[in-house]
Design a protein around this motif. Structure first.
Motif, short mmCIF file in Angstrom:
data_model
loop_
_atom_site.label_atom_id
_atom_site.label_comp_id
_atom_site.label_asym_id
_atom_site.label_seq_id
_atom_site.Cartn_x
_atom_site.Cartn_y
_atom_site.Cartn_z
N THR A 28 -26.32 9.73 52.78
CA THR A 28 -25.51 10.06 51.62
C THR A 28 -26.29 9.68 50.37
O THR A 28 -26.91 8.61 50.32
CB THR A 28 -24.13 9.35 51.66
OG1 THR A 28 -23.40 9.65 50.47
CG2 THR A 28 -24.26 7.86 51.82
N ILE A 29 -26.33 10.59 49.41
CA ILE A 29 -27.15 10.42 48.21
C ILE A 29 -26.27 10.44 46.97
O ILE A 29 -25.48 11.36 46.76
CB ILE A 29 -28.23 11.51 48.13
CG1 ILE A 29 -29.18 11.39 49.33
CG2 ILE A 29 -29.00 11.41 46.81
CD1 ILE A 29 -30.28 12.44 49.35
N LEU A 30 -26.44 9.41 46.17
CA LEU A 30 -25.63 9.24 44.96
C LEU A 30 -26.38 9.81 43.76
O LEU A 30 -27.56 9.51 43.54
CB LEU A 30 -25.36 7.75 44.76
CG LEU A 30 -24.34 7.33 43.70
CD1 LEU A 30 -22.96 7.88 44.04
CD2 LEU A 30 -24.30 5.81 43.60
N ASN A 31 -25.69 10.63 42.97
CA ASN A 31 -26.26 11.19 41.75
C ASN A 31 -26.19 10.16 40.64
O ASN A 31 -25.10 9.78 40.21
CB ASN A 31 -25.50 12.46 41.37
CG ASN A 31 -25.97 13.07 40.06
OD1 ASN A 31 -27.03 12.72 39.54
ND2 ASN A 31 -25.18 13.97 39.51
N LEU A 32 -27.35 9.70 40.18
CA LEU A 32 -27.39 8.67 39.14
C LEU A 32 -27.41 9.25 37.73
O LEU A 32 -27.53 8.49 36.77
CB LEU A 32 -28.62 7.78 39.34
CG LEU A 32 -28.69 7.00 40.66
CD1 LEU A 32 -29.92 6.11 40.68
CD2 LEU A 32 -27.42 6.19 40.87
N GLN A 33 -27.28 10.56 37.59
CA GLN A 33 -27.27 11.18 36.26
C GLN A 33 -25.85 11.20 35.68
O GLN A 33 -25.53 12.04 34.85
CB GLN A 33 -27.85 12.58 36.35
CG GLN A 33 -29.30 12.58 36.83
CD GLN A 33 -29.88 13.98 36.91
OE1 GLN A 33 -30.45 14.50 35.94
NE2 GLN A 33 -29.74 14.61 38.06
N LEU A 34 -25.04 10.28 36.15
CA LEU A 34 -23.69 10.08 35.64
C LEU A 34 -23.63 8.72 34.96
O LEU A 34 -24.47 7.86 35.20
CB LEU A 34 -22.67 10.14 36.77
CG LEU A 34 -22.64 11.41 37.64
CD1 LEU A 34 -21.68 11.23 38.80
CD2 LEU A 34 -22.26 12.62 36.80
N SER A 35 -22.63 8.53 34.14
CA SER A 35 -22.44 7.22 33.53
C SER A 35 -21.94 6.25 34.59
O SER A 35 -21.42 6.65 35.64
CB SER A 35 -21.44 7.30 32.38
OG SER A 35 -20.14 7.57 32.88
N VAL A 192 -20.42 5.88 52.50
CA VAL A 192 -19.78 7.04 51.86
C VAL A 192 -18.75 6.60 50.82
O VAL A 192 -18.38 7.38 49.94
CB VAL A 192 -19.13 7.99 52.90
CG1 VAL A 192 -20.17 8.47 53.90
CG2 VAL A 192 -17.96 7.33 53.60
N GLY A 193 -18.31 5.35 50.91
CA GLY A 193 -17.35 4.85 49.93
C GLY A 193 -17.87 4.82 48.51
O GLY A 193 -17.09 4.77 47.56
N PHE A 194 -19.21 4.88 48.35
CA PHE A 194 -19.79 4.85 47.01
C PHE A 194 -19.78 6.24 46.34
O PHE A 194 -20.18 6.35 45.18
CB PHE A 194 -21.22 4.30 47.06
CG PHE A 194 -21.26 2.80 47.26
CD1 PHE A 194 -21.28 1.94 46.16
CD2 PHE A 194 -21.24 2.25 48.52
CE1 PHE A 194 -21.30 0.56 46.33
CE2 PHE A 194 -21.26 0.87 48.70
CZ PHE A 194 -21.29 0.03 47.61
N GLY A 195 -19.34 7.25 47.07
CA GLY A 195 -19.09 8.53 46.43
C GLY A 195 -20.25 9.50 46.38
O GLY A 195 -20.19 10.47 45.61
N GLY A 196 -21.27 9.30 47.17
CA GLY A 196 -22.42 10.19 47.15
C GLY A 196 -22.17 11.48 47.94
O GLY A 196 -21.12 11.67 48.56
N GLN A 197 -23.16 12.35 47.92
CA GLN A 197 -23.09 13.60 48.67
C GLN A 197 -23.68 13.38 50.07
O GLN A 197 -24.81 12.88 50.21
CB GLN A 197 -23.89 14.70 47.96
CG GLN A 197 -23.88 16.03 48.71
CD GLN A 197 -24.74 17.09 48.04
OE1 GLN A 197 -25.45 16.80 47.07
NE2 GLN A 197 -24.70 18.30 48.54
#
Length: 205
Positions: A28-35, A192-197
């Motif tokens: 699972t990969i988290l997008n860090l281009q968010l605040s 997956v709890g951290f909200g990634g894809q």
């Protein structure tokens, strides 16, 4: 098959499934281009709560020097015994950091430790490389597990990755399906709890 032309020969190279897939194909990969506010909002509510709980209870996250690897390794041994996983000896992980530190154009390896008062609760190792952060090793001790130090560790690494200019945070390995009977079902829920894809790759061929 994949066709290729090499020195005048037309070669047809069949792809054969490797007998062992060393690297995990599912992650699972988290997008860090968010605040950071958006990242927190996208998390499962229990994950967000546990991050806040660790902070409220006084869990302190330290970016540690490589000389503190033996402390991390001690709780890594606890993790291996508890979860039934195979690990390398301490020298392997020391070499891991040595290579990352000395080789040109290599990833930056970071060690994070979670403390509460004088107790070491958990620790993780991450790699930062060309805009991507990757969580590669995690260890947690048997004491004060109710303080949710693992959640605080990941959040600190995620925030640091953002500050370092990374655009993705790879949690590096989950079970292929959310199967409650899978021996790593808890790991699946944690990551997956951290909200990634969620990403499924074809594995090694």
């Amino acid at each position: 098959c994949v066709g290729c032309v090499w020195r005048g020969y037309d070669l047809m190279t069949p792809l054969i499934k490797a007998p062992t897939t060393v690297q995990p194909p599912d992650t699972t990969i988290l997008n860090l281009q968010l605040s950071q506010e958006e990242l927190l909002a996208n998390m499962h509510k229990k994950t967000r709560y546990n991050i806040q709980l660790a902070e409220k209870k006084g869990v302190c996250i330290e970016r540690a020097g490589f000389d503190e690897l033996p402390k991390w390794y001690k709780i890594y041994q606890e993790t291996a015994a508890r979860d039934g996983i195979a690990i390398h000896n301490l020298t392997y992980y020391q070499k891991f950091f040595s290579v990352a530190d000395q080789m040109p154009r290599s990833p930056e390896a970071r060690l994070y430790l979670a403390w509460h008062e004088q107790d070491l609760l958990a620790g993780i190792i991450t790699l930062f490389y060309r805009g991507q952060a990757t969580y590669v090793y995690g260890a947690s001790g048997s004491i004060k597990r109710n303080l949710m130090a693992n959640y605080a560790l990941q959040w600190r690494a995620i925030c640091d990755a953002q500050q370092a200019g990374c655009v993705e945070y790879d949690f590096y390995g989950i079970p292929p399906q959310p199967d409650p009977q899978h021996p790593m079902a808890g790991l699946y829920q944690f990551k997956v709890g951290f909200g990634g894809q969620i990403i499924h790759r074809c594995g090694a061929w």
